[in-house]
Scaffold this motif. Structure first.
Motif, PDB file in Angstrom:
ATOM      1  N   UNK A  96      -2.733   7.168   8.470  1.00 19.81           N
ATOM      2  CA  UNK A  96      -4.090   6.702   8.179  1.00 19.81           C
ATOM      3  C   UNK A  96      -4.843   7.715   7.308  1.00 19.81           C
ATOM      4  N   UNK A  97      -4.573   8.998   7.492  1.00 21.18           N
ATOM      5  CA  UNK A  97      -5.197  10.023   6.645  1.00 21.18           C
ATOM      6  C   UNK A  97      -4.659   9.904   5.217  1.00 21.18           C
ATOM      7  N   UNK A  98      -3.344   9.705   5.112  1.00 24.10           N
ATOM      8  CA  UNK A  98      -2.730   9.556   3.789  1.00 24.10           C
ATOM      9  C   UNK A  98      -3.218   8.282   3.105  1.00 24.10           C
ATOM     10  N   UNK A  99      -3.415   7.224   3.892  1.00 24.03           N
ATOM     11  CA  UNK A  99      -3.948   5.979   3.323  1.00 24.03           C
ATOM     12  C   UNK A  99      -5.315   6.216   2.684  1.00 24.03           C
ATOM     13  N   UNK A 100      -6.143   7.006   3.327  1.00 24.26           N
ATOM     14  CA  UNK A 100      -7.456   7.313   2.764  1.00 24.26           C
ATOM     15  C   UNK A 100      -7.303   8.114   1.466  1.00 24.26           C
TER      16      UNK A 100
END
Length: 176
Positions: A96-100
């Motif tokens: 989810x951090x990488x998605x951001x």
């Protein structure tokens, strides 16, 4: 090029060196920034004073603590996209951090730097002037979600010299 044919515009490529604290991201990023002549940022510089104090005291950050930090990194990547891309270190422990971060303009490619946890703990116990204590290594390892096969990135094993790690990375990014 034929007359009247526009030159192909290459999208910026942002290299995010990810992994737990002490894995070698910063050392590698500094070398890559010089080799590739790219804008470079250390994600720790984007943390709020409150986040730094939480980590310094040994308290892991929550997703809510991390969201504004990740957004500011993404925004920095956007602001430097016109220069052809960036290099940034960021733990990016969760998908989810990488998605951001992937929301930045251009291509966002992750280089996941991994290293033996015992080596990392030893490095962190002897590292001067950094707020992240070695006591947080287990929580970082527990939080880490490996790159998915559908994520744009590669794994770099940091088990040799810095020069060897740099060569591994340059070989990978040469094909981007």
């Amino acid at each position: 090029m034929a007359s009247g044919t526009p030159a192909a515009v290459q999208e910026p490529v942002h290299l995010v060196l990810m992994g737990i604290s002490g894995s070698g991201k910063t050392t590698l990023a500094e070398r890559l920034a010089k080799e590739l002549d790219r804008a470079y940022a250390e994600a720790d510089e984007f943390h709020s004073p409150a986040n730094i104090e939480r980590m310094r005291s040994g308290t892991p950050l929550t997703d809510a603590d991390r969201a504004p930090w990740l957004e500011s990194i993404r925004d920095w990547m956007d602001s430097a996209a016109n220069a052809g891309g960036t290099i940034v270190t960021c733990s990016a422990l969760k998908r989810s951090y990488r998605d951001l971060l992937r929301q930045a303009s251009g291509r966002v490619f992750f280089l996941h730097v991994i290293c033996d946890p015992a080596v990392i703990t030893d490095r962190m116990e002897h590292r001067l002037g950094h707020f992240m204590p070695a006591s947080l290594v287990p929580s970082q390892l527990a939080t880490l979600e490996e790159l998915g096969t559908d994520e744009d990135g590669a794994v770099l094993v940091n088990s040799g010299s810095v020069d060897e790690l740099v060569e591994q990375a340059l070989t990978i990014v040469a094909d981007l």
